[in-house]
Design a protein around this motif. Structure first.
Motif, PDB file in Angstrom:
ATOM      1  N   LYS A  92      27.673  18.470 -46.588  1.00 44.26           N
ATOM      2  CA  LYS A  92      26.498  17.878 -45.947  1.00 44.26           C
ATOM      3  C   LYS A  92      25.220  18.494 -46.523  1.00 44.26           C
ATOM      4  O   LYS A  92      24.272  17.783 -46.860  1.00 44.26           O
ATOM      5  CB  LYS A  92      26.563  18.079 -44.433  1.00 44.26           C
ATOM      6  N   LYS A  93      25.196  19.809 -46.656  1.00 44.04           N
ATOM      7  CA  LYS A  93      24.035  20.496 -47.240  1.00 44.04           C
ATOM      8  C   LYS A  93      23.851  20.087 -48.700  1.00 44.04           C
ATOM      9  O   LYS A  93      22.734  19.847 -49.155  1.00 44.04           O
ATOM     10  CB  LYS A  93      24.212  22.011 -47.180  1.00 44.04           C
ATOM     11  N   ASP A 121      29.483  23.521 -48.090  1.00 47.73           N
ATOM     12  CA  ASP A 121      29.301  22.490 -47.074  1.00 47.73           C
ATOM     13  C   ASP A 121      28.731  21.225 -47.727  1.00 47.73           C
ATOM     14  O   ASP A 121      27.578  21.210 -48.169  1.00 47.73           O
ATOM     15  CB  ASP A 121      28.359  23.003 -45.981  1.00 47.73           C
ATOM     16  N   SER A 156      22.538  16.480 -49.053  1.00 42.76           N
ATOM     17  CA  SER A 156      21.131  16.399 -48.688  1.00 42.76           C
ATOM     18  C   SER A 156      20.248  16.821 -49.865  1.00 42.76           C
ATOM     19  O   SER A 156      19.286  16.136 -50.214  1.00 42.76           O
ATOM     20  CB  SER A 156      20.864  17.287 -47.469  1.00 42.76           C
ATOM     21  N   HIS A 157      20.591  17.928 -50.478  1.00 39.99           N
ATOM     22  CA  HIS A 157      19.824  18.418 -51.628  1.00 39.99           C
ATOM     23  C   HIS A 157      19.938  17.441 -52.793  1.00 39.99           C
ATOM     24  O   HIS A 157      18.926  17.075 -53.409  1.00 39.99           O
ATOM     25  CB  HIS A 157      20.327  19.807 -52.047  1.00 39.99           C
ATOM     26  N   PRO A 205      21.433  24.760 -52.544  1.00 35.09           N
ATOM     27  CA  PRO A 205      22.221  25.575 -51.612  1.00 35.09           C
ATOM     28  C   PRO A 205      23.352  26.341 -52.298  1.00 35.09           C
ATOM     29  O   PRO A 205      23.969  25.846 -53.234  1.00 35.09           O
ATOM     30  CB  PRO A 205      22.818  24.542 -50.646  1.00 35.09           C
TER      31      PRO A 205
END
Length: 146
Positions: A58-59, A56, A62-63, A52
């Motif tokens: 959170k993004k 952020d 996740s990655h 990403p």
């Protein structure tokens, strides 16, 4: 990724040799290893492309969680190769330890990651993968030399 292109060229040569009837168990093992390495390199290339461009967390988490899981998978799989003596076995163990240490260090680095710009994570992931790959390749070479 020059190494990816190199592996593809080596795979093509080996496949031609095997197709011409020049079968050896060593050649077949190298074909399997090259296909495996190519798959890993292509997957890591996609991780770089899919990183990403964001701040952020959170993004980003996740990655990174997916990437971290993939690295753990690489650490624990394909622990077979050509026969080796005690010195070769020791090299395998040292390679596994070095790879595990690099993964541990990178995990620590990203545990407290705080992006200061939109591009920082994507750039950092690419650098991380470039740092991990040589150690993983050296580790793989202790099993099957390409």
């Amino acid at each position: 990724m020059a190494i990816l292109e190199d592996y593809i060229a080596k795979l093509d040569k080996l496949q031609i040799s095997l197709s011409a009837g020049n079968f050896t168990s060593e050649g077949l093992a190298k074909v399997q290893e090259l296909e495996y390495r190519i798959c890993v390199l292509e997957t890591l290339k996609y991780f770089c492309k899919a990183a990403p461009v964001a701040t952020d967390l959170k993004k980003l988490r996740s990655h990174y969680s997916l990437l971290g899981a993939y690295f753990q998978f690489l650490k624990d799989e394909r622990k077979y190769g050509t026969r080796t003596d005690a010195a070769g076995q020791k090299m395998r163990e040292e390679g596994a330890q070095a790879f595990a240490k690099v993964l541990q260090d990178t995990s620590r680095q990203f545990a407290s990651f705080k992006p200061t710009s939109q591009e920082l994570y994507k750039r950092s992931i690419s650098q991380l993968i470039c740092a991990v790959l040589p150690v993983w390749i050296r580790y793989r070479e202790t099993y099957i030399k390409i």
